[in-house]
Structure formats: C-alpha cells, structure tokens
Design an enzyme around this catalytic site. Structure first.
Site, PDB file in Angstrom:
ATOM      1  N   THR A  70      30.105  29.021  34.256  1.00  0.00           N
ATOM      2  CA  THR A  70      29.361  29.448  32.919  1.00  0.00           C
ATOM      3  C   THR A  70      27.769  29.657  33.234  1.00  0.00           C
ATOM      4  OG1 THR A  70      31.141  28.909  31.468  1.00  0.00           O
ATOM      5  CG2 THR A  70      28.777  29.007  30.481  1.00  0.00           C
ATOM      6  N   GLN A 176      37.612  34.063  39.235  1.00  0.00           N
ATOM      7  CA  GLN A 176      39.045  34.049  39.257  1.00  0.00           C
ATOM      8  C   GLN A 176      39.411  34.533  40.655  1.00  0.00           C
ATOM      9  OE1 GLN A 176      41.300  32.775  37.494  1.00  0.00           O
ATOM     10  NE2 GLN A 176      40.136  32.085  35.664  1.00  0.00           N
ATOM     11  N   SER A 196      33.243  29.058  40.602  1.00  0.00           N
ATOM     12  CA  SER A 196      33.535  27.873  39.824  1.00  0.00           C
ATOM     13  C   SER A 196      34.709  26.995  40.542  1.00  0.00           C
ATOM     14  CB  SER A 196      34.154  28.057  38.241  1.00  0.00           C
ATOM     15  OG  SER A 196      34.477  26.888  37.644  1.00  0.00           O
ATOM     16  N   GLY A 197      34.299  25.624  40.801  1.00  0.00           N
ATOM     17  CA  GLY A 197      35.243  24.889  41.621  1.00  0.00           C
ATOM     18  C   GLY A 197      36.684  24.561  40.994  1.00  0.00           C
ATOM     19  N   HIS A 198      36.579  24.445  39.621  1.00  0.00           N
ATOM     20  CA  HIS A 198      37.818  23.949  39.162  1.00  0.00           C
ATOM     21  C   HIS A 198      39.024  24.904  39.128  1.00  0.00           C
ATOM     22  CE1 HIS A 198      37.704  25.302  34.947  1.00  0.00           C
ATOM     23  NE2 HIS A 198      36.653  25.360  35.127  1.00  0.00           N
ATOM     24  N   CYS A 323      44.680  33.731  20.259  1.00  0.00           N
ATOM     25  CA  CYS A 323      45.057  33.656  18.696  1.00  0.00           C
ATOM     26  C   CYS A 323      44.546  32.265  18.066  1.00  0.00           C
ATOM     27  CB  CYS A 323      46.765  33.642  18.699  1.00  0.00           C
ATOM     28  SG  CYS A 323      47.402  33.470  20.238  1.00  0.00           S
TER      29      CYS A 323
HETATM   30  C1  LIG Z   1      36.442  34.672  34.495  1.00  0.00           C
HETATM   31  C2  LIG Z   1      35.635  33.485  34.396  1.00  0.00           C
HETATM   32  N1  LIG Z   1      34.462  33.319  34.134  1.00  0.00           N
HETATM   33  C3  LIG Z   1      33.601  32.048  33.744  1.00  0.00           C
HETATM   34  C4  LIG Z   1      34.598  30.922  33.346  1.00  0.00           C
HETATM   35  C5  LIG Z   1      33.799  29.745  33.400  1.00  0.00           C
HETATM   36  O1  LIG Z   1      33.696  28.987  34.217  1.00  0.00           O
HETATM   37  P1  LIG Z   1      33.686  27.371  34.070  1.00  0.00           P
HETATM   38  O2  LIG Z   1      34.609  26.815  33.160  1.00  0.00           O
HETATM   39  O3  LIG Z   1      33.248  26.907  35.394  1.00  0.00           O
HETATM   40  O4  LIG Z   1      32.282  27.264  33.214  1.00  0.00           O
HETATM   41  C6  LIG Z   1      35.941  31.129  33.890  1.00  0.00           C
HETATM   42  C7  LIG Z   1      36.778  30.020  33.345  1.00  0.00           C
HETATM   43  O5  LIG Z   1      36.663  29.398  32.336  1.00  0.00           O
HETATM   44  C8  LIG Z   1      36.371  32.310  34.024  1.00  0.00           C
HETATM   45  O6  LIG Z   1      37.863  32.469  34.330  1.00  0.00           O
END
Ligand SMILES: Cc1ncc(COP(=O)(O)O)c(C=O)c1O
Length: 393
Positions: A70, A176, A196-198, A323
């Site tokens: 994010t 993703q 994003s690492g997780h 939802c």
């Molecule tokens: C396409 C996409 N963008 C942004 C994010 C946000 O990433 P993060 O959780 O590392 O802030 C996610 C995951 O939640 C995502 O799937």
C-alpha cells in the site's frame, strides 16, 4: 485447516524465518551506526536489495524497501501528483486494488485531480483502445499487473509502451504478480512497480518499490535519509532480510518452472469442481492468469453462506465479491467484467500457494461439494441469515 486464500496472504516460508531470526536476536543493531556490528546489518540489507532486484531483473539501487505494498502504491501516486504541472488526470483501471483507487480519490479531494477508470472486457482484461485515448493529457497511468480477485494478468507491456509513447509516467501494482509469474522490468518501459512481501512467503509489513534508474522521485517519508533518501525511517531489518530471502526462493522456483506444479493443482481443482458440481462457472481469462488463482461462481449459493460452511468443514478461502453488513455488493472487479449481480454474489476466490498439496485440493473439492449441496437444499440457497463477510485482498 486447508488454506486456499493465498492472495490474501501467505505463510512465512521456514527458510525465510531462518534467515530473519539472527536479525531479531544477535544482529539487532541500527544499520546506520558506525561500529562493525552495524556493518553486518547493512550488508544484509544490501543483499536483500540484490535479491529483490534479481527477481524482477532490476538493479539493486532501483529497489526501495517500504513498509507494505500500500505504501509503495501511495508513494508513487503522491510523487506523481506533486510534479504533475498543468496535467491533472490520473489514468487507471476499473479493477485496481483500493490501495490505488482510494489514494486516487484522495488526490481528487486534495489536489483537484480527475480520475479516468478504464474498463475491462468480460475476461477481466484492460480495454487498450479506451486506455490509449485516456492517456491524452494524463499526469500518470497506473495499471495493475495481476488482479487480486480473479488473478487475471493485464497487458502490461502494451500499457507501459502506450504510456511511454504518450510521455506519461507509468506505474504498475505488481503485488499479485511478483513471485508468482515472471516479471522483467527490462522488457517493458515501466517507471515504477510495487511489491508486497506477504504475498510470496515473506512476512507482513514489508514491501518494495522499483524506481527505474534515472526517474526522478521525491519521497513520502523524510527524515534520516535511509534507502538513499527515498524512504526515511530506521529499517525493518528482519522484514527486509525476509523479503530478500523470499525473493531468492521464488526466483529459483520460477527459473525452474516449479510454479507449473501450482498451476496443475489449480487446474485439477477446477476440472473436478466443473465436472462434479452442477452450476459452476469459471470467471476471467483462462489464457492470462496467475497460476494459483481460481474464481468460480456456484449458481444458487450465496458466497457468504458457502464461506461459513467451508470454514466449518476446514477450508479457508474468500468470497469473490466484497459483501458487507449483510448486504452483498458485487465487487467493483466483477461489475467491471459485466458479471451479473446474482453470479457475483455466488462466487468464491480460491488461491493456492507453494505449500498446497494434492490431498488438500481433493479434500477441498469434497468440502465445497458438501457445502454447495447443503446450501442448495435449504430454501433460498443461502441457508444463513444476514452475515458480515469481507474479502481480504
Ligand atoms: C493488488 C494489491 N495491491 C495492493 C495490496 C496491498 O498490499 P499490502 O497488504 O502489502 O499493503 C494488495 C494486498 O492486499 C493487493 O492484492
């Protein structure tokens, strides 16, 4: 429990944890300090830059470590908004994650910018003609590499080239895609890319931003000048080391085509569900999608009810639509694809990881079949009253 929600997050890989541990115990020093112990920490951070860069074919100094995906997304939009000159338009797609959409909304409020959300076709892929027209007079373009709900991979090379031809800075939210599908920043004129690492077996709370060499960038966080002045704040050393290790592991898997194994399992799951359960529809492009994701609708079953039963039967996955407060709203992604509200309300996102096994997939098929039959036998198809269900991204 059988975990099939890997687009929401993934478990930390044991080798990632092992690499991180020394930096939570013995090597806890501030990497900016002058003594030898700090040098070891600095070297670990440098190695992580190399590992993340290698995963996307970038140079280590093109990688900025951040606090999450994010933040990477927000930081790019904030910078491009501040240097927009007399151009006021943000071009993005109708299917972006909220980490782009909500920040763009905020820029409308704070900077008086406008946003053009370019649509997608019924396969969930960007309408390139509409995108090309939208680029005229744009200050920036941001298009995601792969969608978090459907796994559909976007025509990023063309989107980046069109932006480049129009002189518009191009960002892609590749959160993703990275670690799941080959990403090569040398092949396409991408200016900024978020990671994003997780999403690929590193811990939560660490991300990265690729900034193409030579691109100007002003940071969102200013202070001690860490990350070559592009993201101040004492580093999350263990998280960064974990991100590097996960990147190294995923690169090795991608180079050896090990992800083909995940694709085989995903296809096996889909084939079984499509042939053994009635009224199942598969959503999104079959040709262009990440290997781990399946987006399916189950006619006559509300996803909210399905999720509750599946949790009871030991399977964790997500609703394919967001939802809230008992009133299911089809997600913006499914609306953009033209999926009917009824179909959208009955869809599940099933996302596998490198740890998913064939036995788990087979057990999940049985559980889904049982849940679908149970819901369909209850009048109205839902079987549950109003419930709160959130799709985790
Ligand atoms: C396409 C996409 N963008 C942004 C994010 C946000 O990433 P993060 O959780 O590392 O802030 C996610 C995951 O939640 C995502 O799937």
């Amino acid at each position: 429990m059988i975990y099939l929600d890997s687009n929401a997050t993934t478990q930390v890989h044991p080798e990632v944890l092992e690499a991180m541990m020394p930096f939570l115990t013995d090597h806890w020093h501030n990497p900016s300090s002058g003594y030898r112990a700090a040098k070891k920490v600095r070297e670990a951070i440098e190695l992580a830059h190399e590992q993340v860069a290698a995963l996307i074919n970038a140079s280590p100094d093109e990688i900025v470590m951040t606090g999450c995906g994010t933040e990477s997304n927000n930081a790019v939009l904030a910078f491009l908004a501040n240097q927009r000159g007399d151009k006021n338009k943000i071009v993005t797609s109708a299917i972006e994650h909220s980490a782009i959409l909500r920040y763009a909304d905020a820029l409308v409020e704070s900077h008086g910018m406008t946003v053009e959300h370019v649509g997608v076709d019924s396969d969930g892929r960007l309408d390139l003609e509409a995108y090309r027209s939208a680029l005229g007079g744009a200050a920036m373009a941001s298009v995601m590499w792969a969608n978090n709900e459907t796994g559909v991979i976007q025509p990023i090379a063309q989107a980046a080239e069109l932006a480049n031809d129009a002189g518009v800075p191009f960002h892609t939210d590749a959160i993703q895609a990275v670690g799941k599908t080959p990403v090569d920043v040398k092949e396409t004129p991408i200016d900024f890319l978020s990671i994003s690492g997780h999403k690929f077996h590193a811990p939560k709370g660490v991300g990265a931003l690729y900034i193409r060499s030579g691109m100007r960038f002003e940071p969102m966080l200013r202070g001690g000048g860490q990350e070559q002045g592009r993201r101040s704040g004492t580093e999350n050393v263990a998280g960064i080391v974990g991100l590097g290790k996960a990147a190294q592991l995923m690169k090795a898997r991608l180079d050896d085509d090990h992800h083909a194994g995940i694709e085989k399992l995903r296809d096996h799951l889909e084939t079984r569900l499509l042939s053994e359960v009635e009224g199942v529809t598969r959503n999104g492009s079959l040709e262009f999608r990440t290997a781990n994701t399946s987006h399916l609708s189950f006619a006559g079953c509300e996803a909210a009810g399905l999720l509750i039963l599946l949790d009871e039967y030991g399977v964790q996955c997500s609703a394919g639509s967001a939802c809230m407060t008992g009133k299911q709203q089809p997600s913006h992604v499914q609306v953009a694809m033209g999926i009917s509200p009824a179909q959208a309300k009955s869809s599940l996102r099933i996302s596998l990881s490198i740890f998913t096994t064939q036995d788990e997939v087979d057990a999940a098929v049985e559980a889904i079949q049982k849940a679908v039959n149970k819901l369909r036998s209850v009048q109205g198809g839902s079987g549950v009253g109003p419930v709160q269900v959130f799709t985790s991204d």
